[in-house]
Design a protein around this motif. Sequence first.
Motif, PDB file in Angstrom:
ATOM      1  N   GLN A  14     -39.470   4.377  12.417  1.00 41.90           N
ATOM      2  CA  GLN A  14     -40.047   5.297  11.390  1.00 41.90           C
ATOM      3  C   GLN A  14     -41.578   5.674  11.708  1.00 41.90           C
ATOM      4  OE1 GLN A  14     -39.648   4.373   7.252  1.00 41.90           O
ATOM      5  NE2 GLN A  14     -37.405   3.977   7.647  1.00 41.90           N
ATOM      6  N   ILE A  15     -42.316   4.573  12.180  1.00 43.14           N
ATOM      7  CA  ILE A  15     -43.768   4.558  12.612  1.00 43.14           C
ATOM      8  C   ILE A  15     -43.900   5.357  13.824  1.00 43.14           C
ATOM      9  CG2 ILE A  15     -45.757   3.596  13.072  1.00 43.14           C
ATOM     10  CD1 ILE A  15     -44.916   1.477  10.902  1.00 43.14           C
ATOM     11  N   LYS A  16     -42.812   4.954  14.694  1.00 47.50           N
ATOM     12  CA  LYS A  16     -43.011   5.482  16.063  1.00 47.50           C
ATOM     13  C   LYS A  16     -42.984   7.150  16.246  1.00 47.50           C
ATOM     14  CE  LYS A  16     -40.506   4.595  20.566  1.00 47.50           C
ATOM     15  NZ  LYS A  16     -39.686   3.718  21.243  1.00 47.50           N
ATOM     16  N   ALA A  17     -41.618   7.401  15.328  1.00 51.01           N
ATOM     17  CA  ALA A  17     -41.357   8.776  15.236  1.00 51.01           C
ATOM     18  C   ALA A  17     -42.580   9.627  14.284  1.00 51.01           C
ATOM     19  CB  ALA A  17     -40.285   9.133  14.076  1.00 51.01           C
ATOM     20  N   LYS A  18     -43.293   8.895  13.480  1.00 52.13           N
ATOM     21  CA  LYS A  18     -44.406   9.609  12.714  1.00 52.13           C
ATOM     22  C   LYS A  18     -45.623  10.032  13.644  1.00 52.13           C
ATOM     23  CE  LYS A  18     -47.486   8.378   9.231  1.00 52.13           C
ATOM     24  NZ  LYS A  18     -48.043   7.450   8.088  1.00 52.13           N
ATOM     25  N   PHE A  19     -45.775   9.166  14.659  1.00 53.61           N
ATOM     26  CA  PHE A  19     -46.804   9.369  15.644  1.00 53.61           C
ATOM     27  C   PHE A  19     -46.221   9.962  17.094  1.00 53.61           C
ATOM     28  CE2 PHE A  19     -48.319   6.293  12.674  1.00 53.61           C
ATOM     29  CZ  PHE A  19     -49.542   6.985  12.124  1.00 53.61           C
ATOM     30  N   ALA A  20     -45.355  10.432  17.130  1.00 55.59           N
ATOM     31  CA  ALA A  20     -44.635  10.727  18.472  1.00 55.59           C
ATOM     32  C   ALA A  20     -45.306  11.935  19.289  1.00 55.59           C
ATOM     33  CB  ALA A  20     -42.939  11.203  18.132  1.00 55.59           C
ATOM     34  N   GLY A  21     -46.076  12.860  18.496  1.00 56.02           N
ATOM     35  CA  GLY A  21     -46.723  13.835  18.944  1.00 56.02           C
ATOM     36  C   GLY A  21     -48.178  13.396  18.861  1.00 56.02           C
ATOM     37  N   TYR A  22     -48.818  12.230  18.936  1.00 59.63           N
ATOM     38  CA  TYR A  22     -50.027  11.981  18.721  1.00 59.63           C
ATOM     39  C   TYR A  22     -50.406  11.188  20.219  1.00 59.63           C
ATOM     40  CZ  TYR A  22     -50.444  12.866  13.948  1.00 59.63           C
ATOM     41  OH  TYR A  22     -50.517  13.500  12.575  1.00 59.63           O
ATOM     42  N   THR A  23     -51.798  11.365  20.765  1.00 55.26           N
ATOM     43  CA  THR A  23     -51.945  10.981  21.989  1.00 55.26           C
ATOM     44  C   THR A  23     -52.694   9.522  21.239  1.00 55.26           C
ATOM     45  OG1 THR A  23     -54.215  11.702  21.826  1.00 55.26           O
ATOM     46  CG2 THR A  23     -52.643  12.547  22.988  1.00 55.26           C
ATOM     47  N   ASP A  24     -52.925   8.484  21.960  1.00 47.83           N
ATOM     48  CA  ASP A  24     -53.499   7.308  21.693  1.00 47.83           C
ATOM     49  C   ASP A  24     -54.876   7.638  21.135  1.00 47.83           C
ATOM     50  OD1 ASP A  24     -51.228   5.958  22.784  1.00 47.83           O
ATOM     51  OD2 ASP A  24     -52.523   5.129  24.340  1.00 47.83           O
ATOM     52  N   GLY A  25     -55.938   8.708  21.615  1.00 49.26           N
ATOM     53  CA  GLY A  25     -57.077   8.980  21.161  1.00 49.26           C
ATOM     54  C   GLY A  25     -57.217   9.467  19.834  1.00 49.26           C
ATOM     55  N   GLN A  26     -56.004  10.310  19.450  1.00 53.49           N
ATOM     56  CA  GLN A  26     -55.732  10.958  18.294  1.00 53.49           C
ATOM     57  C   GLN A  26     -55.570   9.962  17.186  1.00 53.49           C
ATOM     58  OE1 GLN A  26     -52.723  13.655  19.453  1.00 53.49           O
ATOM     59  NE2 GLN A  26     -54.193  15.320  18.954  1.00 53.49           N
ATOM     60  N   ILE A  27     -54.825   8.973  17.512  1.00 53.91           N
ATOM     61  CA  ILE A  27     -54.466   7.748  16.607  1.00 53.91           C
ATOM     62  C   ILE A  27     -55.780   6.918  16.294  1.00 53.91           C
ATOM     63  CG2 ILE A  27     -53.231   5.433  16.373  1.00 53.91           C
ATOM     64  CD1 ILE A  27     -50.792   6.742  18.016  1.00 53.91           C
ATOM     65  N   MET A  28     -56.555   6.397  17.387  1.00 52.34           N
ATOM     66  CA  MET A  28     -57.686   5.951  17.350  1.00 52.34           C
ATOM     67  C   MET A  28     -58.712   6.754  16.304  1.00 52.34           C
ATOM     68  SD  MET A  28     -58.099   4.649  21.261  1.00 52.34           S
ATOM     69  CE  MET A  28     -59.947   4.571  21.163  1.00 52.34           C
ATOM     70  N   ARG A  29     -58.877   7.933  16.608  1.00 51.71           N
ATOM     71  CA  ARG A  29     -59.594   9.042  15.514  1.00 51.71           C
ATOM     72  C   ARG A  29     -59.085   8.933  14.187  1.00 51.71           C
ATOM     73  NH1 ARG A  29     -59.872  11.760  20.153  1.00 51.71           N
ATOM     74  NH2 ARG A  29     -58.385  13.065  19.786  1.00 51.71           N
ATOM     75  N   ARG A  30     -57.908   8.785  13.909  1.00 53.80           N
ATOM     76  CA  ARG A  30     -57.222   8.568  12.510  1.00 53.80           C
ATOM     77  C   ARG A  30     -57.846   7.417  11.896  1.00 53.80           C
ATOM     78  NH1 ARG A  30     -52.767  11.830  10.550  1.00 53.80           N
ATOM     79  NH2 ARG A  30     -52.019   9.811   9.732  1.00 53.80           N
ATOM     80  N   MET A  31     -57.718   6.398  12.950  1.00 56.20           N
ATOM     81  CA  MET A  31     -57.980   5.014  12.120  1.00 56.20           C
ATOM     82  C   MET A  31     -59.412   5.064  11.848  1.00 56.20           C
ATOM     83  SD  MET A  31     -55.862   2.523  14.947  1.00 56.20           S
ATOM     84  CE  MET A  31     -56.679   1.118  14.343  1.00 56.20           C
ATOM     85  N   GLU A  32     -60.397   5.704  12.641  1.00 54.01           N
ATOM     86  CA  GLU A  32     -61.800   5.695  12.576  1.00 54.01           C
ATOM     87  C   GLU A  32     -62.288   6.276  11.190  1.00 54.01           C
ATOM     88  OE1 GLU A  32     -62.743   4.967  17.325  1.00 54.01           O
ATOM     89  OE2 GLU A  32     -62.991   6.949  16.308  1.00 54.01           O
ATOM     90  N   ALA A  33     -61.202   7.257  10.943  1.00 49.87           N
ATOM     91  CA  ALA A  33     -61.724   8.125   9.758  1.00 49.87           C
ATOM     92  C   ALA A  33     -61.225   7.627   8.528  1.00 49.87           C
ATOM     93  CB  ALA A  33     -61.362   9.718  10.203  1.00 49.87           C
ATOM     94  N   ALA A  34     -60.117   6.629   8.534  1.00 54.04           N
ATOM     95  CA  ALA A  34     -59.629   6.299   7.599  1.00 54.04           C
ATOM     96  C   ALA A  34     -60.262   5.533   6.701  1.00 54.04           C
ATOM     97  CB  ALA A  34     -58.321   5.666   7.816  1.00 54.04           C
ATOM     98  N   PRO A  35     -60.127   5.410   5.257  1.00 55.85           N
ATOM     99  CA  PRO A  35     -60.884   4.430   4.575  1.00 55.85           C
ATOM    100  C   PRO A  35     -60.431   2.827   4.848  1.00 55.85           C
ATOM    101  CG  PRO A  35     -59.032   5.636   3.189  1.00 55.85           C
ATOM    102  CD  PRO A  35     -59.061   6.264   4.558  1.00 55.85           C
ATOM    103  N   ASP A  36     -61.373   2.122   4.343  1.00 53.06           N
ATOM    104  CA  ASP A  36     -60.812   0.669   4.591  1.00 53.06           C
ATOM    105  C   ASP A  36     -59.490   0.303   4.173  1.00 53.06           C
ATOM    106  OD1 ASP A  36     -63.607   0.329   5.753  1.00 53.06           O
ATOM    107  OD2 ASP A  36     -64.243  -0.836   3.776  1.00 53.06           O
ATOM    108  N   PHE A  37     -58.810  -0.330   5.226  1.00 49.45           N
ATOM    109  CA  PHE A  37     -57.548  -0.737   5.273  1.00 49.45           C
ATOM    110  C   PHE A  37     -56.381   0.305   4.817  1.00 49.45           C
ATOM    111  CE2 PHE A  37     -60.345  -3.982   3.660  1.00 49.45           C
ATOM    112  CZ  PHE A  37     -60.099  -4.995   4.868  1.00 49.45           C
TER     113      PHE A  37
END
Length: 75
Positions: A14-37
């Motif tokens: 499910q998680i793999k499918a959720k991020f299938a269209g994302y690059t590693d960089g896009q996932i990193m930017r989402r993490m950096e912009a997310a609230p703590d935890f």
Amino acid sequence: MSEQASRRESLEDQIKAKFAGYTDGQIMRRMEAAPDFGYDDEAYELNRRLALVGLTWRWSSQNKVLIYDPAELEQ
């Protein structure tokens, strides 16, 4: 296969499918912009992808995601 292992694989799929269209960089930017935890799924997927190529990540002192090769730290 145990029920727990089956559920874990299902969650991983499910998680793999959720991020299938994302690059590693896009996932990193989402993490950096997310609230703590608030980046559990993103961190799981980034860990999965990086493990495939022998890399890992950590937070920098500026709250940025840094990718590195753990083998380089052993030298």
